[in-house]
Design a protein around this motif. Structure first.
Motif, PDB file in Angstrom:
ATOM      1  N   ARG A 198      -3.310  -3.463   5.485  1.00 56.91           N
ATOM      2  CA  ARG A 198      -2.596  -2.678   6.493  1.00 56.91           C
ATOM      3  C   ARG A 198      -1.099  -2.861   6.314  1.00 56.91           C
ATOM      4  O   ARG A 198      -0.331  -1.908   6.377  1.00 56.91           O
ATOM      5  CB  ARG A 198      -3.025  -3.101   7.898  1.00 56.91           C
ATOM      6  CG  ARG A 198      -2.344  -2.320   8.993  1.00 56.91           C
ATOM      7  CD  ARG A 198      -2.828  -2.730  10.375  1.00 56.91           C
ATOM      8  NE  ARG A 198      -4.232  -2.396  10.579  1.00 56.91           N
ATOM      9  CZ  ARG A 198      -4.846  -2.550  11.750  1.00 56.91           C
ATOM     10  NH1 ARG A 198      -4.192  -3.025  12.790  1.00 56.91           N
ATOM     11  NH2 ARG A 198      -6.120  -2.239  11.867  1.00 56.91           N
ATOM     12  N   SER A 199      -0.658  -4.080   6.075  1.00 56.03           N
ATOM     13  CA  SER A 199       0.747  -4.366   5.783  1.00 56.03           C
ATOM     14  C   SER A 199       0.881  -4.565   4.284  1.00 56.03           C
ATOM     15  O   SER A 199       0.415  -5.558   3.728  1.00 56.03           O
ATOM     16  CB  SER A 199       1.202  -5.628   6.518  1.00 56.03           C
ATOM     17  OG  SER A 199       2.509  -5.986   6.122  1.00 56.03           O
ATOM     18  N   LYS A 200       1.496  -3.602   3.599  1.00 58.30           N
ATOM     19  CA  LYS A 200       1.578  -3.635   2.141  1.00 58.30           C
ATOM     20  C   LYS A 200       2.409  -4.816   1.639  1.00 58.30           C
ATOM     21  O   LYS A 200       2.168  -5.355   0.565  1.00 58.30           O
ATOM     22  CB  LYS A 200       2.169  -2.323   1.612  1.00 58.30           C
ATOM     23  CG  LYS A 200       1.442  -1.067   2.084  1.00 58.30           C
ATOM     24  CD  LYS A 200      -0.029  -1.081   1.714  1.00 58.30           C
ATOM     25  CE  LYS A 200      -0.720   0.210   2.120  1.00 58.30           C
ATOM     26  NZ  LYS A 200      -2.161   0.190   1.851  1.00 58.30           N
ATOM     27  N   SER A 230       1.358  -0.258  13.704  1.00 51.36           N
ATOM     28  CA  SER A 230       0.195  -1.102  13.418  1.00 51.36           C
ATOM     29  C   SER A 230       0.101  -1.469  11.946  1.00 51.36           C
ATOM     30  O   SER A 230      -0.441  -2.514  11.597  1.00 51.36           O
ATOM     31  CB  SER A 230      -1.088  -0.392  13.855  1.00 51.36           C
ATOM     32  OG  SER A 230      -1.280   0.802  13.113  1.00 51.36           O
ATOM     33  N   SER A 231       0.640  -0.619  11.066  1.00 49.28           N
ATOM     34  CA  SER A 231       0.536  -0.876   9.628  1.00 49.28           C
ATOM     35  C   SER A 231       1.795  -1.498   9.041  1.00 49.28           C
ATOM     36  O   SER A 231       1.750  -2.070   7.956  1.00 49.28           O
ATOM     37  CB  SER A 231       0.249   0.431   8.887  1.00 49.28           C
ATOM     38  OG  SER A 231       1.351   1.325   8.985  1.00 49.28           O
ATOM     39  N   GLY A 232       2.934  -1.380   9.745  1.00 48.61           N
ATOM     40  CA  GLY A 232       4.199  -1.854   9.198  1.00 48.61           C
ATOM     41  C   GLY A 232       4.637  -1.059   7.984  1.00 48.61           C
ATOM     42  O   GLY A 232       5.424  -1.539   7.160  1.00 48.61           O
ATOM     43  N   SER A 233       4.149   0.174   7.843  1.00 44.52           N
ATOM     44  CA  SER A 233       4.420   0.969   6.642  1.00 44.52           C
ATOM     45  C   SER A 233       5.820   1.569   6.661  1.00 44.52           C
ATOM     46  O   SER A 233       6.167   2.356   7.550  1.00 44.52           O
ATOM     47  CB  SER A 233       3.388   2.096   6.517  1.00 44.52           C
ATOM     48  OG  SER A 233       3.739   2.965   5.464  1.00 44.52           O
ATOM     49  N   GLY A 242       8.370  -1.060   1.510  1.00 43.92           N
ATOM     50  CA  GLY A 242       9.227  -1.855   2.386  1.00 43.92           C
ATOM     51  C   GLY A 242      10.660  -1.353   2.462  1.00 43.92           C
ATOM     52  O   GLY A 242      11.547  -2.071   2.935  1.00 43.92           O
ATOM     53  N   SER A 247       2.322  -7.751   2.473  1.00 42.11           N
ATOM     54  CA  SER A 247       1.563  -8.999   2.392  1.00 42.11           C
ATOM     55  C   SER A 247       1.063  -9.275   0.984  1.00 42.11           C
ATOM     56  O   SER A 247       0.696 -10.403   0.656  1.00 42.11           O
ATOM     57  CB  SER A 247       0.366  -8.942   3.354  1.00 42.11           C
ATOM     58  OG  SER A 247      -0.539  -7.911   2.975  1.00 42.11           O
TER      59      SER A 247
END
Length: 417
Positions: A141-143, A378-381, A189, A145
């Motif tokens: 969900r958070s790329k 929610s995804s931090g995209s 990011g 990471s």
């Protein structure tokens, strides 16, 4: 007039300007001195606060840099700020680390055998590891990471290349693959400088490996960096090179179809509908290929996103009737079953909100815009955040409505680095 003069003319202190933009005061100071330039996501907000267009902002930013270059024999003794994200990422990529972080992401039964293969520099094991990392990236969900694991694998690849110079081509292909993933993480990011650097490295290593499909895909990803800054002509030129490389690659792969799909976006940005539709039609012939035409890693184009991509191109071209039909079809296809779908659904929702803005339909803007913001949170995209930031440019007089103003404020917070 330079950036500092414009700020003072509007009555802002450095502290106040920094507060409005969500950055540190020292960052504003570095912009004004010309030591660093604002990142693309910061430029729109800075231009809006200073009440200038992006071209005028470029002029304001150019003056302090030019003055610094003309000062004979003067060089700043300030070291790079340890807080600059680009500089931190560059240092991390150069740091020597082990592969242990990557191995923790694998099933226990695979780790021991793969660790031995990686230590011996076996190309097939690097390829397996890379394939696994792409899967982790797509599901995350958070790329961001995935970054530490990618960094560790790059370091191990460097060591293997140093020890296996006589049979380097398979390892070079693995490195080109991994540099593209590193670029994807940076691009998501909003770290454009690092993304461009990673894609350039991927292209260079692909060339050395004579891996034409890998090379073409690296150029496609680099073109996305140009398009994120609305440099569509530059992107189209790079994609033309990618097209020629793809034609020299494996005809069983979907590389040339992906190139065509992204060319359609560049042509739409240039306002050329005929060229855009020709490129989209070429992209859709991907359906004639076999099921294994995409590898799920550095080449993922299988035609599944064609409806949303065509819809987004029609939004760019102002053909709202065609765009809405394509995007609503795509919305039905993007059930939230993976991290990848968060990005896809967010892009579709933002496109539908943009159609509402162009039609001055506040209800449509708010309905789809709020859902897209929720997905971005929610995804931090960074990808979805960028799409939402571009949506704000479509609001115009709608911004006077309290609901749209609230939406804009939420997007501004979302987009703050």
């Amino acid at each position: 007039m330079g950036l500092a003069e414009r700020r003072r003319a509007l009555g802002y202190s450095q502290e106040k300007l920094a507060q409005l933009l969500g950055v540190d005061r020292t960052t504003v100071g570095r912009w004004e001195s010309g030591r660093v330039a604002p990142q693309p996501p910061q430029r729109r907000g800075l231009a809006a606060v200073l009440e200038v267009g992006l071209h005028e902002l470029d002029m304001l930013l150019t003056l302090p840099r030019a003055a610094g270059q003309e000062a004979a024999g003067h060089q700043s003794s300030d070291p790079p700020s340890v807080g600059d994200p680009d500089e931190m990422i560059r240092r991390e990529f150069l740091r020597i680390l082990t592969v242990s972080g990557a191995l923790t992401a694998l099933p226990a039964e695979d780790a021991e055998a793969l660790a031995e293969g990686v230590r011996r520099g076996v190309p097939a094991d690097f390829a397996r590891m890379n394939s696994h990392l792409w899967q982790v990236y797509q599901l995350a969900r958070s790329k961001g990471s995935v970054y530490l694991v990618v960094r560790d694998q790059l370091t191990t690849l460097n060591e293997a290349l140093a020890a296996n110079r006589r049979n380097a081509r398979p390892l070079l292909s693995a490195a080109a693959d991994l540099f593209q993933l590193a670029g994807e993480v940076a691009f998501d990011g909003n770290r454009y400088s690092d993304a461009a650097a990673a894609y350039s490295l991927a292209a260079s290593v692909s060339r050395d490996a004579s891996a034409y499909d890998l090379w073409a895909c690296a150029l496609v990803r680099h073109a996305y960096v140009d398009m994120s800054e609305q440099h569509y002509r530059q992107a189209a030129q790079m994609l033309g090179v990618a097209e020629r490389l793809a034609n020299r690659g494996d005809s069983n792969l979907s590389t040339r179809h992906w190139v065509a799909s992204v060319q359609a976006e560049a042509y739409a940005g240039l306002g050329d509908m005929a060229a855009c539709e020709r490129a989209m039609d070429q992209a859709e012939t991907v359906r004639d290929l076999t099921a294994d035409s995409a590898n799920g890693g550095w080449l993922r184009f299988d035609g599944a996103r064609l409806a949303e991509e065509r819809g987004s191109r029609y939004v760019q071209l102002g053909r709202l009737d065609l765009a809405e039909k394509s995007l609503k079809d795509a919305l039905e296809q993007t059930a939230l079953v993976s991290g990848q779908s968060y990005r896809r659904r967010g892009a579709v929702l933002t496109g539908l909100a943009a159609i509402g803005a162009k039609r001055r339909d506040i209800e449509q803007v708010v309905e789809y815009g709020r859902e897209a913001i929720a997905l971005a949170r929610s995804s931090g995209s960074g990808y979805v955040a960028r799409r939402l930031q571009a949506l704000c440019d479509e609001f115009g007089p709608l911004s006077r409505d309290p609901r749209v103003a609230e939406l804009r404020a939420e997007i501004a917070v979302l987009s703050t680095p």
